[in-house]
Enzyme design. Structure first.
Site, PDB file in Angstrom:
ATOM      1  N   ILE A 275       0.863  -1.181   0.000  1.00 52.63           N
ATOM      2  CA  ILE A 275       0.000   0.000   0.000  1.00 52.63           C
ATOM      3  C   ILE A 275       0.895   1.225   0.000  1.00 52.63           C
ATOM      4  O   ILE A 275       1.888   1.300   0.725  1.00 52.63           O
ATOM      5  CB  ILE A 275      -0.901  -0.021   1.240  1.00 52.63           C
ATOM      6  CG1 ILE A 275      -1.811  -1.259   1.184  1.00 52.63           C
ATOM      7  CG2 ILE A 275      -1.735   1.252   1.325  1.00 52.63           C
ATOM      8  CD1 ILE A 275      -2.623  -1.476   2.434  1.00 52.63           C
ATOM      9  N   CYS A 276       0.552   2.195  -0.819  1.00 54.80           N
ATOM     10  CA  CYS A 276       1.332   3.422  -0.929  1.00 54.80           C
ATOM     11  C   CYS A 276       1.504   4.051   0.451  1.00 54.80           C
ATOM     12  O   CYS A 276       0.521   4.204   1.200  1.00 54.80           O
ATOM     13  CB  CYS A 276       0.618   4.392  -1.868  1.00 54.80           C
ATOM     14  SG  CYS A 276       1.451   5.969  -2.065  1.00 54.80           S
ATOM     15  N   GLU A 277       2.728   4.407   0.812  1.00 53.94           N
ATOM     16  CA  GLU A 277       3.022   4.928   2.151  1.00 53.94           C
ATOM     17  C   GLU A 277       2.241   6.174   2.516  1.00 53.94           C
ATOM     18  O   GLU A 277       1.914   6.377   3.666  1.00 53.94           O
ATOM     19  CB  GLU A 277       4.520   5.202   2.286  1.00 53.94           C
ATOM     20  CG  GLU A 277       5.342   3.957   2.354  1.00 53.94           C
ATOM     21  CD  GLU A 277       6.809   4.260   2.593  1.00 53.94           C
ATOM     22  OE1 GLU A 277       7.144   5.387   3.000  1.00 53.94           O
ATOM     23  OE2 GLU A 277       7.617   3.347   2.368  1.00 53.94           O
TER      24      GLU A 277
END
Length: 69
Positions: A64-66
């Site tokens: 998941i994108c930070e």
């Protein structure tokens, strides 16, 4: 929803949940992995084990994108 340790490792968990009712995901089972390293000083590494299409989820490895954590 179920939560299970991965290989009896207290720092590696899989969460399994059903797709939401009345959505295209209804009837699906989704697995998300949480890997804790130096928690609470670093947030856990979170990734979808189940292939899913979402703009904030990497198609290559399910991370998941930070910026969304």
């Amino acid at each position: 929803m179920t939560i299970e340790l991965v290989n009896n490792d207290l720092f590696n968990w899989n969460l399994t949940f059903d797709g939401p009712v009345n959505t295209p995901h209804e009837g699906g089972k989704y697995v998300v992995n949480f890997e804790f390293d130096n928690y609470p000083f670093k947030y856990p590494k979170i990734k979808f084990v189940t292939k899913i299409y979402h703009p904030s989820v990497s198609r290559q490895d399910g991370t998941i994108c930070e910026k969304h954590l």
